[in-house]
Write an enzyme that holds these catalytic residues in place. Structure first.
Site, short mmCIF file in Angstrom:
data_model
loop_
_atom_site.label_atom_id
_atom_site.label_comp_id
_atom_site.label_asym_id
_atom_site.label_seq_id
_atom_site.Cartn_x
_atom_site.Cartn_y
_atom_site.Cartn_z
N ARG A 1 -11.25 5.01 6.18
CA ARG A 1 -12.79 5.29 6.46
C ARG A 1 -12.78 6.67 5.97
NH1 ARG A 1 -13.83 5.30 12.91
NH2 ARG A 1 -11.66 5.82 12.73
N ASP B 1 1.94 -1.77 -4.48
CA ASP B 1 0.45 -1.22 -4.66
C ASP B 1 0.01 -1.78 -5.80
OD1 ASP B 1 -1.97 0.83 -5.05
OD2 ASP B 1 -0.87 1.55 -3.39
N ASN C 1 -7.40 -1.42 8.50
CA ASN C 1 -8.48 -1.70 9.42
C ASN C 1 -9.78 -2.36 8.86
OD1 ASN C 1 -7.98 -0.19 12.02
ND2 ASN C 1 -8.11 1.60 10.81
N GLY D 1 0.96 -1.26 0.04
CA GLY D 1 -0.04 -0.13 0.13
C GLY D 1 0.88 1.16 0.07
N VAL E 1 -0.56 6.06 4.61
CA VAL E 1 0.27 5.56 5.59
C VAL E 1 1.54 4.82 5.22
CG1 VAL E 1 0.16 3.75 7.37
CG2 VAL E 1 -2.04 5.20 7.19
N ARG F 1 -15.25 1.92 11.63
CA ARG F 1 -13.91 0.68 11.16
C ARG F 1 -14.57 -0.49 10.63
NH1 ARG F 1 -11.42 2.99 15.75
NH2 ARG F 1 -9.52 4.35 15.11
N HIS G 1 -9.10 -2.05 18.50
CA HIS G 1 -8.71 -0.94 17.94
C HIS G 1 -10.13 -0.46 17.51
CE1 HIS G 1 -7.02 2.62 16.05
NE2 HIS G 1 -7.12 2.20 15.12
N ASN H 1 -11.89 -4.74 3.16
CA ASN H 1 -10.51 -4.89 3.43
C ASN H 1 -9.84 -6.23 3.38
OD1 ASN H 1 -10.13 -2.29 2.88
ND2 ASN H 1 -9.77 -1.77 4.97
N ARG I 1 -1.95 9.20 21.20
CA ARG I 1 -2.93 10.07 21.30
C ARG I 1 -3.19 10.50 22.79
NH1 ARG I 1 -6.18 7.41 16.43
NH2 ARG I 1 -5.30 8.70 14.80
N1 LIG Z 1 -4.61 0.60 12.57
C1 LIG Z 1 -4.33 1.85 12.75
O1 LIG Z 1 -4.39 2.48 13.85
C2 LIG Z 1 -4.60 2.76 11.33
C3 LIG Z 1 -4.21 3.85 11.34
C4 LIG Z 1 -4.41 4.68 10.38
C5 LIG Z 1 -4.90 3.98 9.14
N2 LIG Z 1 -5.26 2.75 9.11
C6 LIG Z 1 -5.76 2.07 7.99
O2 LIG Z 1 -4.76 1.67 7.23
C7 LIG Z 1 -5.09 1.54 5.79
C8 LIG Z 1 -4.37 2.48 4.85
O3 LIG Z 1 -4.83 3.98 5.36
P1 LIG Z 1 -4.13 5.01 4.03
O4 LIG Z 1 -4.55 6.22 4.75
O5 LIG Z 1 -2.69 4.58 3.69
O6 LIG Z 1 -5.18 4.72 2.92
P2 LIG Z 1 -4.79 5.14 1.35
O7 LIG Z 1 -6.00 5.18 0.43
O8 LIG Z 1 -4.05 6.69 1.20
O9 LIG Z 1 -3.92 3.96 0.79
C9 LIG Z 1 -4.27 2.81 0.51
C10 LIG Z 1 -3.37 2.11 -0.69
O10 LIG Z 1 -3.86 0.80 -0.78
C11 LIG Z 1 -3.64 0.55 -1.95
N3 LIG Z 1 -4.18 -0.81 -2.41
C12 LIG Z 1 -5.68 -1.09 -2.34
N4 LIG Z 1 -5.93 -2.51 -2.72
C13 LIG Z 1 -4.43 -3.07 -2.80
C14 LIG Z 1 -4.11 -4.26 -3.00
N5 LIG Z 1 -4.81 -5.20 -3.25
N6 LIG Z 1 -2.74 -4.46 -3.02
C15 LIG Z 1 -1.90 -3.39 -2.76
N7 LIG Z 1 -2.32 -2.16 -2.71
C16 LIG Z 1 -3.59 -2.04 -2.53
C17 LIG Z 1 -4.53 1.45 -2.74
O11 LIG Z 1 -4.21 1.69 -4.23
C18 LIG Z 1 -3.86 2.91 -1.91
O12 LIG Z 1 -2.67 3.28 -2.57
C19 LIG Z 1 -6.60 1.64 5.78
O13 LIG Z 1 -7.36 0.50 6.21
C20 LIG Z 1 -6.81 2.49 7.26
O14 LIG Z 1 -8.22 2.44 7.65
C21 LIG Z 1 -5.05 2.04 10.23
#
Ligand SMILES: NC(=O)c1ccc[n+]([C@@H]2O[C@H](COP(=O)([O-])OP(=O)(O)OC[C@H]3O[C@@H](n4cnc5c(N)ncnc54)[C@H](O)[C@@H]3O)[C@@H](O)[C@H]2O)c1
Length: 308
Positions: free
Chosen positions: A82, A33, A120, A9, A13, A88, A175, A95, A151
């Site tokens: 989200r 990605d 998530n 990804g 993040v 979530r 979470h 996901n 936080r």
């Molecule tokens: N655990 C935590 O505390 C926490 C904190 C922040 C975000 N998150 C989660 O992390 C995830 C990513 O968040 P983000 O802000 O980076 O999102 P984002 O949309 O900016 O990035 C997600 C990326 O995943 C790619 N993607 C989708 N399907 C894919 C696949 N099969 N293989 C490879 N890449 C793929 C998308 O093209 C995109 O570039 C979300 O699920 C978000 O809810 C979790």
């Protein structure tokens, strides 16, 4: 030889994790990605910052898992973030498919890696990663507690006008809205926080911590938090690569600890070169134990929906 980290990804993040790893020279990074050109472009852009920032680590972006082979750590951030008003849990099914396909590929190419799941809903996605990879439980963990605790620590430091470094504590549980901050074990320069903040103020901080993710989502309108989440992931990777035996709250697969069986739930763990080296069991009051059980119940419902 330098360590190697695959970040699945290359969104907010993932790309920020890659940048922080490079800035600290912790590892070579492979960004993966499904978008064509985006991981390659971001990887090249970061590589070209090396001469200015003074790092020599190699950063590449790709759509192919062959290039991720023999990674020491795989960070799973792929998925959908989200949107405002979305819980979530709404993300669950979409996901789940992403984690299943990406982790099976990554695990096949890096069978010795430690997996850190971020996607998530976190605890259920970590459980998916454990099942799909077939890895031992000490090599599969979820990032949530370090972020939620950061936080919590931020808000306490702000309320007391002290350094964030003085504030120590952790949150337990899944979470989500049922996470369990434990004020009894929160200290400020060794002083119990309960001695420093009145109950109502502490309650308000706990509520804000529980809603910490949503607060950012509502401000950003599009997307969710990534600066603090990526910092949390990198703290975990650093603890692993430097074999620090650092106690951090992480989502870990419990088999009887805290009376919870066969579920990922956030608990304090000792992180070192082998991954989770120990699950720290602390004494909880009946009330805290009940809150943790309720939180675990939420995770159980999710994993039963996706059957992992
Ligand atoms: N655990 C935590 O505390 C926490 C904190 C922040 C975000 N998150 C989660 O992390 C995830 C990513 O968040 P983000 O802000 O980076 O999102 P984002 O949309 O900016 O990035 C997600 C990326 O995943 C790619 N993607 C989708 N399907 C894919 C696949 N099969 N293989 C490879 N890449 C793929 C998308 O093209 C995109 O570039 C979300 O699920 C978000 O809810 C979790």
């Amino acid at each position: 030889m330098r360590k190697k980290v695959t970040v699945i990804g290359s969104g907010n993040v993932g790309a920020t994790v890659a940048q922080r790893l490079a800035d600290r020279q912790l590892a070579d990074v492979v960004l993966v990605d499904i978008l064509e050109g985006v991981p390659q472009g971001k990887g090249l852009d970061m590589l070209e910052a090396g001469p200015i920032e003074g790092y020599d680590v190699r950063i590449i972006g790709t759509n192919r898992y062959e290039e991720t082979a023999s990674s020491n750590v795989v960070v799973m951030t792929a998925g959908f973030p989200r949107k405002p008003g979305m819980s979530r849990d709404d993300l669950l099914k979409a996901n789940h498919d992403v984690v299943k396909s990406a982790i099976s590929e990554a695990a096949r190419h890096s069978p010795q890696a430690i997996l850190i799941v971020v996607t998530n809903p976190l605890d259920a996605m970590a459980q998916t990663a454990l099942r799909v990879s077939g890895f031992p439980k000490h090599r599969v963990l979820g990032m949530a507690g370090v972020l939620d605790t950061a936080r919590y620590r931020t808000f306490i430091a702000e309320a007391l006008n002290v350094s964030v470094q003085n504030v120590q504590g952790f949150v337990l549980g899944g979470h989500g809205d049922t996470m369990v901050p434990v004020p009894r074990y929160t200290t400020v320069a060794g002083i119990p926080v309960t001695e420093l903040l009145p109950k109502d103020k502490l309650e308000a901080i706990i509520t804000r911590t529980r809603n910490g993710g949503a607060e950012i989502v509502n401000l950003l309108k599009a997307g969710s938090a990534y600066y603090a989440p990526s910092a949390a992931v990198v703290e975990m990777i650093e603890a692993i690569f430097q074999d620090r035996k650092k106690i951090l709250p992480c989502a870990a697969y419990l088999e009887g600890e805290y009376g919870i069986q066969g579920l990922f739930v956030g608990v304090p763990v000792k992180l070192g070169a082998r991954g989770i080296e120990e699950i720290i069991e602390i004494k909880l009051t009946a009330e805290e134990q009940a809150a943790l059980r309720k939180s675990a119940e939420g995770v159980k419902q999710l994993v039963s929906v996706i059957g992992v």
